[in-house]
Scaffold this active site. Structure first.
Site, PDB file in Angstrom:
ATOM      1  N   ALA A  65      10.488  -1.873  -0.212  1.00 48.09           N
ATOM      2  CA  ALA A  65       9.621  -2.343  -1.297  1.00 48.09           C
ATOM      3  C   ALA A  65       8.663  -1.258  -1.748  1.00 48.09           C
ATOM      4  O   ALA A  65       8.265  -0.394  -0.971  1.00 48.09           O
ATOM      5  CB  ALA A  65       8.829  -3.552  -0.820  1.00 48.09           C
ATOM      6  N   ASN A 114      -0.222   6.501   0.384  1.00 49.08           N
ATOM      7  CA  ASN A 114      -0.402   5.819  -0.905  1.00 49.08           C
ATOM      8  C   ASN A 114      -1.471   4.745  -0.806  1.00 49.08           C
ATOM      9  O   ASN A 114      -1.664   4.130   0.234  1.00 49.08           O
ATOM     10  CB  ASN A 114       0.933   5.228  -1.388  1.00 49.08           C
ATOM     11  N   GLY A 117      -2.048  -0.202  -4.422  1.00 51.99           N
ATOM     12  CA  GLY A 117      -2.797  -1.442  -4.668  1.00 51.99           C
ATOM     13  C   GLY A 117      -2.020  -2.471  -5.471  1.00 51.99           C
ATOM     14  O   GLY A 117      -2.589  -3.141  -6.349  1.00 51.99           O
ATOM     15  N   PHE A 118      -0.743  -2.616  -5.158  1.00 51.82           N
ATOM     16  CA  PHE A 118       0.093  -3.641  -5.810  1.00 51.82           C
ATOM     17  C   PHE A 118       0.047  -3.553  -7.343  1.00 51.82           C
ATOM     18  O   PHE A 118      -0.097  -4.561  -8.045  1.00 51.82           O
ATOM     19  CB  PHE A 118      -0.313  -5.061  -5.386  1.00 51.82           C
ATOM     20  N   SER A 182       0.158  -4.859   3.581  1.00 50.47           N
ATOM     21  CA  SER A 182      -0.237  -3.642   2.868  1.00 50.47           C
ATOM     22  C   SER A 182      -1.706  -3.349   3.156  1.00 50.47           C
ATOM     23  O   SER A 182      -2.547  -4.241   3.083  1.00 50.47           O
ATOM     24  CB  SER A 182      -0.033  -3.822   1.365  1.00 50.47           C
ATOM     25  N   ASN A 184      -3.614  -1.698   1.253  1.00 50.98           N
ATOM     26  CA  ASN A 184      -4.291  -1.303   0.013  1.00 50.98           C
ATOM     27  C   ASN A 184      -4.841  -2.451  -0.826  1.00 50.98           C
ATOM     28  O   ASN A 184      -5.345  -2.233  -1.914  1.00 50.98           O
ATOM     29  CB  ASN A 184      -3.337  -0.453  -0.836  1.00 50.98           C
ATOM     30  N   THR A 185      -4.715  -3.668  -0.343  1.00 51.40           N
ATOM     31  CA  THR A 185      -5.367  -4.810  -0.991  1.00 51.40           C
ATOM     32  C   THR A 185      -6.418  -5.307  -0.005  1.00 51.40           C
ATOM     33  O   THR A 185      -6.055  -5.742   1.097  1.00 51.40           O
ATOM     34  CB  THR A 185      -4.340  -5.923  -1.326  1.00 51.40           C
ATOM     35  N   LYS A 220       6.944  -9.326   6.399  1.00 51.40           N
ATOM     36  CA  LYS A 220       6.800  -7.884   6.646  1.00 51.40           C
ATOM     37  C   LYS A 220       5.477  -7.621   7.356  1.00 51.40           C
ATOM     38  O   LYS A 220       4.419  -8.052   6.893  1.00 51.40           O
ATOM     39  CB  LYS A 220       6.849  -7.125   5.315  1.00 51.40           C
ATOM     40  N   ASN A 249       5.464  -1.869   7.762  1.00 52.09           N
ATOM     41  CA  ASN A 249       4.844  -1.320   6.552  1.00 52.09           C
ATOM     42  C   ASN A 249       4.213   0.044   6.866  1.00 52.09           C
ATOM     43  O   ASN A 249       4.455   0.603   7.936  1.00 52.09           O
ATOM     44  CB  ASN A 249       3.782  -2.314   6.056  1.00 52.09           C
TER      45      ASN A 249
HETATM   46  C1  LIG Z   1       4.207   4.673  -2.693  1.00 49.00           C
HETATM   47  C2  LIG Z   1       4.566   3.528  -1.795  1.00 49.00           C
HETATM   48  C3  LIG Z   1       4.401   2.237  -2.260  1.00 49.00           C
HETATM   49  C4  LIG Z   1       4.704   1.165  -1.423  1.00 49.00           C
HETATM   50  N1  LIG Z   1       4.553  -0.104  -1.909  1.00 49.00           N
HETATM   51  C5  LIG Z   1       4.894  -1.151  -1.125  1.00 49.00           C
HETATM   52  C6  LIG Z   1       4.798  -2.464  -1.629  1.00 49.00           C
HETATM   53  O1  LIG Z   1       4.438  -2.703  -2.779  1.00 49.00           O
HETATM   54  N2  LIG Z   1       5.132  -3.488  -0.780  1.00 49.00           N
HETATM   55  C7  LIG Z   1       5.555  -3.281   0.498  1.00 49.00           C
HETATM   56  O2  LIG Z   1       5.862  -4.237   1.209  1.00 49.00           O
HETATM   57  N3  LIG Z   1       5.675  -2.028   0.990  1.00 49.00           N
HETATM   58  C8  LIG Z   1       5.348  -0.967   0.218  1.00 49.00           C
HETATM   59  N4  LIG Z   1       5.469   0.297   0.707  1.00 49.00           N
HETATM   60  C9  LIG Z   1       5.901   0.485   2.107  1.00 49.00           C
HETATM   61  C10 LIG Z   1       7.380   0.788   2.195  1.00 49.00           C
HETATM   62  O3  LIG Z   1       8.143  -0.288   1.713  1.00 49.00           O
HETATM   63  C11 LIG Z   1       7.801   1.098   3.644  1.00 49.00           C
HETATM   64  O4  LIG Z   1       7.708  -0.080   4.410  1.00 49.00           O
HETATM   65  C12 LIG Z   1       6.948   2.168   4.285  1.00 49.00           C
HETATM   66  O5  LIG Z   1       6.710   3.224   3.383  1.00 49.00           O
HETATM   67  C13 LIG Z   1       7.601   2.751   5.548  1.00 49.00           C
HETATM   68  O6  LIG Z   1       8.863   3.306   5.274  1.00 49.00           O
HETATM   69  P1  LIG Z   1       9.113   4.874   5.000  1.00 49.00           P
HETATM   70  O7  LIG Z   1       8.527   5.624   6.158  1.00 49.00           O
HETATM   71  O8  LIG Z   1      10.600   4.987   4.896  1.00 49.00           O
HETATM   72  O9  LIG Z   1       8.423   5.204   3.729  1.00 49.00           O
HETATM   73  C14 LIG Z   1       5.175   1.387  -0.104  1.00 49.00           C
HETATM   74  C15 LIG Z   1       5.352   2.699   0.343  1.00 49.00           C
HETATM   75  C16 LIG Z   1       5.065   3.764  -0.483  1.00 49.00           C
HETATM   76  C17 LIG Z   1       5.260   5.171   0.029  1.00 49.00           C
END
Ligand SMILES: Cc1cc2nc3c(=O)[nH]c(=O)nc-3n(C[C@H](O)[C@H](O)[C@H](O)COP(=O)(O)O)c2cc1C
Length: 342
Positions: A65, A114, A117-118, A182, A184-185, A220, A249
């Site tokens: 996501a 990051n 913030g949704f 998350s 960021n909220t 999650k 996450n």
């Molecule tokens: C820029 C960015 C935005 C993300 N936005 C969301 C999000 O909106 N919702 C969510 O559940 N996870 C979000 N994630 C988390 C990722 O889905 C993932 O769970 C996390 O980055 C760990 O995996 P990775 O190490 O492969 O990046 C975000 C990650 C990144 C880097």
């Protein structure tokens, strides 16, 4: 080849590069004959469909996501070989997210930070894009709907936001992920507390029962949960017969980074992803798998770059894996490369 392109792309602002790259790939796909060629090149060959929570996934590698929050790039992601894309996090109303810049690279650590913030177009717009996508004969992706609450919604009303997204998206996604993790909220992660979680999840399950074809509901979780908090989540998941968990996450932890403390401090708040979360995410997958005797399907997310990383997660108990930061560092062949080594 991608390494060269990456060095160039990494000279520019990460968020701008994200959209520039996906829009450029879209243009490339519009050249007659090119999309079919790219698809043939990127589609993994060594895969057979894999069934988890009654859904047949074309392969075990999904996109996590936050990459395609608004379901804008489903065709391009399918061309790149993804079997599944988790759209969102989607909230009931559109929101702009935090001030920019809000996405940062830590190349020495193969990581990102990051604090988006949704930012998203809101559930109605996303539903209309999914409707169009579903009407195309070529659409084969499994779509996960990752849902959240608006920043202005107080935590005590959060369940209403999750319910609104769930109802609006129900006909257009294959499974749901409830995102309470998350960083960021403000206050969102407090919803991981047992009573708050129970209220949100059991309400969604009640709504789900009214549909002719109920959709799997997953949760999650954050990698920063203590074992005690994890135990609470696991016992709740077992009690209410949740369909699965996504672990995990991004983290707020900043320990053991190669990037200097000064540089990290300058970036500021946000969720860290990529290689630094790899180990913790595997440990959580293993912990859940052992505690539940493998009865709850787990989608692993966190620091997956290569086939070896994916195998490690699967050996720890994951049914499927998702990539995000690895996609940025490894490029569009990541799905093909991982599937080759599974
Ligand atoms: C820029 C960015 C935005 C993300 N936005 C969301 C999000 O909106 N919702 C969510 O559940 N996870 C979000 N994630 C988390 C990722 O889905 C993932 O769970 C996390 O980055 C760990 O995996 P990775 O190490 O492969 O990046 C975000 C990650 C990144 C880097």
């Amino acid at each position: 080849m991608y390494q060269l392109l990456r060095s160039l792309l990494f000279l520019f602002d990460p968020e701008k590069v994200h959209y520039f790259s996906m829009n450029s790939f879209r243009l490339l796909c519009k050249i007659p004959g090119v999309q079919a060629l790219l698809r043939r090149f990127f589609t993994p060959k060594e895969t057979s469909p894999f069934i988890v929570f009654n859904i047949s996934f074309p392969n075990k590698v999904g996109l996590a996501a936050g990459f395609d929050k608004n379901a804008r790039y489903l065709n391009e992601l399918q061309v790149m070989g993804f079997g599944c894309v988790e759209i969102g996090t989607v909230t009931p109303k559109a929101q702009a997210g935090n001030d920019k810049p809000r996405l940062f690279r830590l190349p020495k650590d193969k990581a990102l930070i990051n604090r988006m913030g949704f930012n998203n177009d809101g559930v109605e717009v996303v539903v209309s894009r999914l409707k169009t996508w579903r009407s195309k004969a070529s659409s084969q992706l499994v779509i996960g709907g990752n849902i959240g609450k608006n920043k202005i919604t107080p935590n005590e009303d959060a369940w209403k936001d999750y319910a609104a997204c769930f109802t609006a998206l129900h006909d257009y996604v294959d499974y749901f992920v409830v995102n309470v993790s998350s960083p960021n909220t403000p206050g969102l992660r407090e919803l991981q507390e047992k009573d708050a979680l129970k209220k949100i999840l059991t309400h969604l399950q009640m709504l789900n029962k009214n549909y002719a074809s109920p959709k799997p509901i997953l949760l999650k979780i954050a990698p920063d949960l203590t074992n005690e908090q994890l135990n609470d989540v696991i016992s709740l998941a077992v009690d209410i017969q949740l369909d699965g968990l996504v672990a995990a996450n991004t983290t707020v932890d900043r320990s053991n980074l190669i990037t200097t403390a000064d540089a990290v401090e300058k970036i500021g708040a946000g969720g860290l992803s990529g290689k630094p979360v790899h180990q913790r995410s595997t440990a959580i997958v293993q912990y859940i798998h052992q505690k539940t005797n493998g009865t709850i399907p787990i989608i692993a997310s966190g620091g997956i770059f290569t086939a070896a990383d994916a195998v490690e997660k699967i050996n720890a108990g994951a049914s499927l894996v998702q990539v995000w930061t690895g996609f940025i560092y490894e490029g569009p062949s990541i799905v093909k490369n991982i599937c080759k080594g599974l």
